[in-house]
Design an enzyme around this catalytic site. Sequence first.
Site, PDB file in Angstrom:
ATOM      1  N   GLU A  34       0.854  -1.190   0.000  1.00  0.00           N
ATOM      2  CA  GLU A  34       0.000   0.000   0.000  1.00  0.00           C
ATOM      3  C   GLU A  34       0.887   1.237   0.000  1.00  0.00           C
ATOM      4  OE1 GLU A  34      -2.827   0.732   3.205  1.00  0.00           O
ATOM      5  OE2 GLU A  34      -3.677   2.415   2.084  1.00  0.00           O
ATOM      6  N   GLU A  86       9.372   7.880   0.209  1.00  0.00           N
ATOM      7  CA  GLU A  86       8.488   8.385  -0.847  1.00  0.00           C
ATOM      8  C   GLU A  86       8.062   7.217  -1.750  1.00  0.00           C
ATOM      9  OE1 GLU A  86       6.871   9.991  -4.198  1.00  0.00           O
ATOM     10  OE2 GLU A  86       8.861   9.109  -4.393  1.00  0.00           O
ATOM     11  N   ASP A 109      -2.734  12.036  -2.179  1.00  0.00           N
ATOM     12  CA  ASP A 109      -2.915  13.503  -2.151  1.00  0.00           C
ATOM     13  C   ASP A 109      -3.365  13.973  -3.538  1.00  0.00           C
ATOM     14  OD1 ASP A 109      -2.128  13.433   0.449  1.00  0.00           O
ATOM     15  OD2 ASP A 109      -0.117  14.218   0.113  1.00  0.00           O
ATOM     16  N   LYS A 113      -4.882  21.890  -7.454  1.00  0.00           N
ATOM     17  CA  LYS A 113      -4.566  23.059  -8.297  1.00  0.00           C
ATOM     18  C   LYS A 113      -3.825  22.593  -9.547  1.00  0.00           C
ATOM     19  CE  LYS A 113      -4.293  26.548  -4.734  1.00  0.00           C
ATOM     20  NZ  LYS A 113      -3.398  27.201  -3.791  1.00  0.00           N
ATOM     21  N   ASP A 145     -11.451  10.441  -3.887  1.00  0.00           N
ATOM     22  CA  ASP A 145     -12.679  11.232  -3.836  1.00  0.00           C
ATOM     23  C   ASP A 145     -12.623  12.342  -4.880  1.00  0.00           C
ATOM     24  OD1 ASP A 145     -10.527  12.434  -2.281  1.00  0.00           O
ATOM     25  OD2 ASP A 145     -11.982  14.042  -1.934  1.00  0.00           O
TER      26      ASP A 145
HETATM   27  C1  LIG Z   1      -4.870  11.691   1.898  1.00  0.00           C
HETATM   28  S1  LIG Z   1      -3.849  10.621   2.830  1.00  0.00           S
HETATM   29  C2  LIG Z   1      -4.626   9.017   2.646  1.00  0.00           C
HETATM   30  C3  LIG Z   1      -4.095   8.040   3.651  1.00  0.00           C
HETATM   31  C4  LIG Z   1      -4.725   6.630   3.540  1.00  0.00           C
HETATM   32  N1  LIG Z   1      -4.411   6.009   2.271  1.00  0.00           N
HETATM   33  C5  LIG Z   1      -6.208   6.696   3.735  1.00  0.00           C
HETATM   34  O1  LIG Z   1      -6.944   6.565   2.759  1.00  0.00           O
HETATM   35  O2  LIG Z   1      -6.634   6.902   4.886  1.00  0.00           O
HETATM   36  C6  LIG Z   1      -2.435  10.446   1.786  1.00  0.00           C
HETATM   37  C7  LIG Z   1      -1.283   9.816   2.514  1.00  0.00           C
HETATM   38  O3  LIG Z   1      -0.231   9.579   1.609  1.00  0.00           O
HETATM   39  C8  LIG Z   1       0.981  10.070   2.166  1.00  0.00           C
HETATM   40  N2  LIG Z   1       1.774  10.476   1.012  1.00  0.00           N
HETATM   41  C9  LIG Z   1       1.474  11.450   0.127  1.00  0.00           C
HETATM   42  N3  LIG Z   1       2.358  11.488  -0.858  1.00  0.00           N
HETATM   43  C10 LIG Z   1       3.257  10.504  -0.589  1.00  0.00           C
HETATM   44  C11 LIG Z   1       4.403  10.038  -1.260  1.00  0.00           C
HETATM   45  N4  LIG Z   1       4.794  10.577  -2.409  1.00  0.00           N
HETATM   46  N5  LIG Z   1       5.084   9.017  -0.702  1.00  0.00           N
HETATM   47  C12 LIG Z   1       4.673   8.441   0.464  1.00  0.00           C
HETATM   48  N6  LIG Z   1       3.588   8.840   1.132  1.00  0.00           N
HETATM   49  C13 LIG Z   1       2.881   9.865   0.611  1.00  0.00           C
HETATM   50  C14 LIG Z   1       0.585  11.215   3.061  1.00  0.00           C
HETATM   51  O4  LIG Z   1       1.534  11.467   4.065  1.00  0.00           O
HETATM   52  C15 LIG Z   1      -0.723  10.691   3.617  1.00  0.00           C
HETATM   53  O5  LIG Z   1      -0.552   9.912   4.780  1.00  0.00           O
END
Ligand SMILES: C[S@@+](CC[C@H](N)C(=O)[O-])C[C@H]1O[C@@H](n2cnc3c(N)ncnc32)[C@H](O)[C@@H]1O
Length: 201
Positions: A34, A86, A109, A113, A145
Amino acid sequence: MPDAPENLLVPLRTILAPLVLAELFAQPQPLEVELGCGDASFLAEYARCNPEKNFIGVERLLGRLQKLDKKGRRLGLKNVRGVRIESAYFLQYLLPAHAASALHIYFPDPWPKKKHRRHRLVNDAFPALARAALAPGGTVFLRTDDADYFQQMNEVFGAADFFEPAETPAALAEITTDFERDFNAQWIPTLHAAFQLRTMA
Ligand SMILES: C[S@@+](CC[C@H](N)C(=O)[O-])C[C@H]1O[C@@H](n2cnc3c(N)ncnc32)[C@H](O)[C@@H]1O
């Protein structure tokens, strides 16, 4: 066979070489990953329901990843580990080639924008990265979403002739993520898609 780790977070000795999966898990089993696992609400429950598979949660925020450790140990899970890094870097450099039978990307994320969209994980380059990470017949499961991001996901996978659309099994869809529960509570619709590596003739 490695002893059960005291902490489920993988201490990376180097980020210059792929992980040795046999050192991470008690059992050699199919692996699912994941990306952006957040607080691991989904991953801990999914790993609990699927003891015949191994799981890695990838997350860049330590505070969130520590929740994977806490939840996983509370449930006594031996088939889940967390890596703080990352996501794209993990796929490209740390995951051994063709090691995963599935990738789960839930509510990445959205970077809504226009000028920020280049930061999205699921971009034009992503299907090739996923193909290199997946075992033959492997599947990418997606949830968001954000309608615009969903369209982009469908476009980039639609343009990759080595993937074909697939179904999300009901038992998988039933296990929700932390963000998904928030959206559900607010009646915000969520979108699901899956793409499976084609068996080339
Ligand atoms: C909007 S949250 C969703 C978390 C989880 N998947 C959920 O649905 O509850 C996005 C997560 O991805 C992590 N994240 C965003 N970009 C990332 C990246 N490039 N590499 C690793 N983690 C990342 C953020 O820190 C955050 O915890």
